[in-house]
Scaffold this active site. Structure first.
Site, PDB file in Angstrom:
ATOM      1  N   GLY A 605       0.816  -1.206   0.000  1.00 30.31           N
ATOM      2  CA  GLY A 605       0.000   0.000   0.000  1.00 30.31           C
ATOM      3  C   GLY A 605       0.845   1.248   0.000  1.00 30.31           C
ATOM      4  N   GLY A 608      -0.161   9.294   1.259  1.00 28.21           N
ATOM      5  CA  GLY A 608       0.572  10.517   1.515  1.00 28.21           C
ATOM      6  C   GLY A 608       1.521  10.391   2.692  1.00 28.21           C
ATOM      7  N   GLY A 610       3.341   7.692   3.364  1.00 31.15           N
ATOM      8  CA  GLY A 610       4.487   6.869   3.028  1.00 31.15           C
ATOM      9  C   GLY A 610       4.060   5.554   2.403  1.00 31.15           C
ATOM     10  N   ILE A 611       4.726   4.469   2.780  1.00 30.30           N
ATOM     11  CA  ILE A 611       4.518   3.175   2.127  1.00 30.30           C
ATOM     12  C   ILE A 611       4.265   2.100   3.178  1.00 30.30           C
ATOM     13  CG2 ILE A 611       5.572   1.423   0.630  1.00 30.30           C
ATOM     14  CD1 ILE A 611       7.285   3.628  -0.587  1.00 30.30           C
ATOM     15  N   VAL A 612       3.396   1.142   2.843  1.00 27.20           N
ATOM     16  CA  VAL A 612       3.120  -0.006   3.701  1.00 27.20           C
ATOM     17  C   VAL A 612       3.753  -1.249   3.074  1.00 27.20           C
ATOM     18  CG1 VAL A 612       1.371  -1.432   4.815  1.00 27.20           C
ATOM     19  CG2 VAL A 612       0.939   1.005   4.459  1.00 27.20           C
ATOM     20  N   LYS A 626       3.995   0.119   8.263  1.00 27.79           N
ATOM     21  CA  LYS A 626       3.712   1.430   7.666  1.00 27.79           C
ATOM     22  C   LYS A 626       4.884   2.361   7.970  1.00 27.79           C
ATOM     23  CE  LYS A 626       0.473   4.297   9.285  1.00 27.79           C
ATOM     24  NZ  LYS A 626      -0.849   4.917   9.518  1.00 27.79           N
ATOM     25  N   ASP A 722     -11.182  10.005  10.878  1.00 25.94           N
ATOM     26  CA  ASP A 722     -10.874   9.688   9.485  1.00 25.94           C
ATOM     27  C   ASP A 722     -11.472   8.335   9.104  1.00 25.94           C
ATOM     28  OD1 ASP A 722      -9.873  10.269   6.988  1.00 25.94           O
ATOM     29  OD2 ASP A 722      -7.865   9.513   7.398  1.00 25.94           O
TER      30      ASP A 722
END
Length: 928
Positions: A605, A608, A610-612, A626, A722
């Site tokens: 994944g 905004g 970063g990256i998982v 994450k 959220d």
């Protein structure tokens, strides 16, 4: 006359002797009974007169804790001696009682709790949360909630379980919301054939147990019930009134041959309750109090019937759980026990509503003799390998290790692993101890052979202690590192150890011991110093060659490094934060993250933040890592709130945070891996198939339960801020789990809102919050309404049709122009109930009302969703690894119950007795 008088005295003396012996024999408990008065200070014990059972002190069963008595003003109202004393556990997160048992034997275990304001702090009535937990063995059993509780009343908890070994343990768990305590503990052996649904992986916790008919005493227990089960009197709970009728018989009521699943006492089965013949149904509804969360309960009802009417009646009825048929056209056997239950099928019926309905061909209304309800306790955690556990406990005794954390099972549950141990948790195997670190622990005496005899132990650190004597001559089983440096060991080093060292199989460290006074072997030297000395010598001899070679090599590597992907080989260890967060979860180093993600190889994944990445822990558990983008670390305000929030919340529908990495160059969160991705991906067609209507409602209910937990069960309440389909993750069984708590905010119930800068995701943002910046739990309700509309329609919250449109407005327009079917996701292929669809749309539109005051609470949302999912699958379990907490009925001698009688005209009469507070509300209904 003298002879006659002497004879009379002899007879009187003999009769008295027989009477005394009879009383003494009766005071002996049945085999296997253990009766513990917690906090009782007299080592001699006493006999409980009403039960004629001996009770003893708890000193032989527990370590630690403090003895107390309830305050004098409560003593007079105490119904037994066990209420008057208690043991509290102000120290340690887990304190355990260990009771002797027979392995694989089935037991009923009961704990009671009477606060009695022993500490003079009035904790049950001061308005704060007073909550602690119970473990049966290594598994969560139940919570004890004494918030807003009368300090003179007793709460009891019962569990039926199978002993995993030659002992069974009961642990009190400190949640940080009040000091755990216990008043009494009782163990009762059961027949192996009883409660056949209880096995090594399933235990059951008491929810309710009633006997019917006109019974004089509120609690029936031992000796009437030889297993000392508590049977509450329904007639005293709800005073009988027309049309209720009590039945009784003196005839023997026998069990059906071969049926000994429950062994209900004869005295209980000789009484029953029925109705006037003008009435056709009876119902029993047992609801929990506001103190308890019954939403995730899975219940198993057991109905006990016997026809005790003197004639040969025609009595037939159907048995329902809520609206679901359990048994059709049942007829009780005359003077024989029929125990009706659905095997191991646990029901989701949080309010335990059951009804008995007369059939059309029956001449008499239903009757019932007794009733039991239990809640499911899953025994999923495995105990430490018995050999490892026995040896480490012997070591604990030998060295008199009084560490507070060394209570209960050494490795399980993982959150309560003993300090200084590392355990290996291989799937479906009992945990094994692989590392023992007792450095600087004040150990004295000889080096225990037990260490070397542990077959799974790989790393043993006993450095900086006061161990004396010689190392025992014993072949280590699997030991790779043995650090005995800085002790007082002398004598020769055994050949069995030296052979392992010389073969390179064992790293032995003995520096700082007398045995090394004349020994210069590598295991007697400071390897770090030796290494540094050697390095200096090599540099001094060949410095010109080495220096030139290194410079050339470094230049080439530097060029290649920047030519490839920059930053991959940077030494991140130097950027580790020195001060960790003060939370009780694992802290990963950057090097560990690289290892578990295979050098950040598999991306699952992006966003905004970063990256998982996909990762695998040492024990084989899959995780999602994450990693925040380095460019956003300095201004990242979401990392700390998310770590702090997730370290405190534990619910089956909230993602489990395994740990975090706090590095100046890398911030990361490590979660349980959700193999089915997120709800947004599936709704947008990213899965191999489309969700059907029932699956969508299950996921909606899962998400709603997670949010309700944040709103209602957390102190202070937490607003997610959220909520969206991308933040609802799905495990392998499509159980919904809420994630991404970076925007979460907590606020005290004393305030209806807090002011904050508007945050969230376009399309999900509450318009009232966006306009006023006033944050409430209804902000999440609005976002959930959008999620619900996405589940119904398959559409994103904002899309082009052909112009940009917000999903709620699109739904309103479609319904205004056509029918509700026009908004349903086409991939449902019209496979849904129209009334269900209409109701869910109506609920979603209620959630997205512009004014927060017009929106329902998440509790109301759950209640309405459950109407359309009456038969939730009992085996739908979360694979996320989140501890599944189950709350059952707290029990007390109630002071108020309510009975309602209603007929076909819907005109009813209600009867109430004086109310002073209680844990349960019992309702009885009957109808024509």
């Amino acid at each position: 006359m003298a002879i006659s008088f002497t004879t009379k005295l002899t007879w009187i003396f003999a009769l008295l002797l027989i009477l005394v012996r009879t009383i003494q024999v009766r005071a002996q408990p049945p085999p296997g009974f253990i009766n513990i008065d917690c906090g009782w200070k007299n080592s001699s014990g006493y006999v409980d007169q009403p039960l004629v059972l001996p009770y003893s002190s708890d000193g032989d069963y527990v370590e630690g804790g403090m003895n107390h008595e309830m305050l004098p003003e409560f003593m007079a109202d105490a119904s037994n001696e066990q209420q008057k004393t208690l043991r509290s556990f102000p120290d340690g997160s887990r304190n355990c009682y260990t009771l002797p048992s027979n392995i694989s034997k089935k037991y009923l275990l009961r704990a009671t709790f009477t606060y009695g304001n022993y500490d003079r702090l009035n904790k049950t009535l001061d308005g704060s949360l007073f909550l602690f937990g119970l473990h049966i063995g290594v598994n969560f059993w139940e919570a004890v909630n004494l918030s807003n509780w009368d300090p003179s009343l007793t709460v009891w908890k019962e569990v039926i379980t199978i002993a995993p070994s030659n002992f069974v343990s009961v642990c009190l768990i400190n949640f940080g919301s009040g000091i755990p305590f216990i008043s009494s503990l009782e163990l009762r052996p059961l027949e192996d054939t009883m409660y056949p649904f209880v096995n090594t992986s399933v235990s059951v916790s008491y929810f309710k147990r009633y006997r019917f008919g006109n019974v004089a005493e509120y609690i029936t227990r031992y000796p009437t019930d030889s297993y000392d089960r508590f049977w509450e009197s329904w007639s005293l709970a709800v005073p009988y009134s027309y049309p209720w009728i009590s039945l009784n018989t003196t005839n023997k009521v026998e069990s059906i041959p071969g049926s000994d699943d429950f062994n209900v006492p004869l005295a209980i089965m000789q009484n029953a309750s029925t109705l006037d013949t003008n009435y056709s149904f009876m119902a029993v509804a047992v609801a929990t109090s506001p103190n308890l969360d019954a939403k995730s309960l899975q219940l198993l009802p057991i109905f006990h019937f016997a026809e005790i009417n003197g004639s040969n009646p025609n009595r037939r009825f159907d048995i329902y759980s809520a609206e679901d048929m359990l048994f059709r056209d049942f007829s009780p056997s005359r003077f024989q026990v029929d125990s009706m239950y659905k095997g191991g099928e646990f029901l989701r019926n949080a309010y335990a509503y059951f009804s008995l309905n007369k059939t059309a061909n029956s001449s008499l209304p239903p009757s019932i003799n007794a009733f039991e309800v239990y809640s499911l306790v899953r025994m999923q955690n495995l105990t430490t390998d018995s050999d490892d556990a026995n040896k480490i406990k012997e070591i604990k005794t030998q060295y008199n290790l009084g560490r507070l954390s060394w209570k209960g099972d050494p490795c399980s549950p993982r959150n309560y692993i003993w300090e200084g141990l590392t355990c290996d948790y291989k799937s479906l195997q009992n945990p094994r101890i692989v590392t023992i670190n007792l450095s600087s622990s004040g150990l004295g005496g000889g080096f225990a052979r037990l260490f070397l005899n542990m077959t799974s132990l790989e790393n043993l650190d006993l450095s900086h202690n006061n161990l004396t004597g010689a190392i025992p001559d014993y072949q280590p089983k699997s030991l790779k590192v043995l650090d005995l440096s800085n002790n007082k060991l002398d004598g020769p080093i055994p050949d069995s150890i030296l052979q392992q060292v010389q073969a390179g199989l064992l790293d032995l460290r003995l520096v700082g011991n007398p045995v090394c006074s004349n020994n210069k072997d590598v295991y007697c030297s400071d390897k770090t110093t030796k290494k540094n000395t050697t390095s200096v010598l090599l540099i001094a001899v060949i410095v010109p060659v080495v220096l030139i070679s290194l410079l050339v090599g470094m230049f080439i590597l530097w060029k290649l490094y920047w030519k490839g992907k920059s930053g991959d080989n940077e030494d991140y260890a130097m950027y580790e934060e020195e001060t960790p967060l003060h939370i009780d979860i694992r802290r990963f180093t950057y090097a560990e993250l690289k290892l578990i993600t295979n050098n950040f190889k598999s991306i699952v994944g992006k966003g905004g933040f970063g990256i998982v990445y996909h990762g695998t822990l040492e024990n084989g558990d899959e995780v999602a890592v994450k990693v925040l983008m380095e460019t956003s670390i300095d201004e990242s305000t979401d990392f700390l709130p998310e770590v702090q929030t997730l370290s405190k919340v534990h619910h089956k529908n909230l993602v489990t945070l395994q740990g975090y990495c706090q590095n100046k160059k890398c911030l990361a969160l490590v979660y349980d891996f959700m193999p089915r991705g997120n709800l947004q991906q599936i709704l947008r067609g990213g899965d191999i198939y489309s969700l059907d209507w029932e699956q969508r409602l299950h996921i909606a209910l899962d998400a709603a339960q997670g949010l309700e937990y944040l709103h209602e069960s957390c102190t202070p309440s937490i607003v997610h801020r959220d909520v969206k389909t991308a933040n609802i993750l799905l495990d392998k069984n499509l159980v919904g789990v809420i994630s991404d708590f970076g925007l979460s905010r907590a606020f005290n119930d004393a305030y209806t809102h807090i002011s904050t800068v508007a945050a969230g995701t376009l399309g999900y943002l509450d318009p009232e919050y966006h306009a006023t910046f006033q944050l409430t739990v209804k902000t999440d309700v609005y976002s959930f309404g959008i999620v619900l509309l996405e589940i119904i329609t398959g559409q994103p919250p904002v899309f082009n049709d052909p112009q940009t449109v917000h999903l709620p407005n699109w739904v309103r327009q479609k319904i205004a122009k056509g029918s509700i079917h026009d908004v349903a996701d086409k991939r449902l292929l019209d496979q849904y109930d129209a009334s269900s669809l209409e109701s869910v749309i109506d609920l979603a539109m209620n959630c997205v009302e512009n004014a927060a005051i017009d929106r329902p609470s998440m509790t109301e949302v759950i209640s309405r969703l459950r109407v359309w999912l009456p038969a939730l699958s009992s085996d739908k379990q979360s694979a996320s690894g989140t501890p599944r907490r189950k709350y059952s009925m707290d029990s007390e001698i109630p002071k108020q119950f309510q009975m309602m009688i209603s007929g076909v005209s819907n005109e009813g009469t209600s009867f109430q007795s004086g109310y002073t507070g209680g844990l349960t509300e019992i309702s009885m209904f009957s109808g024509r």
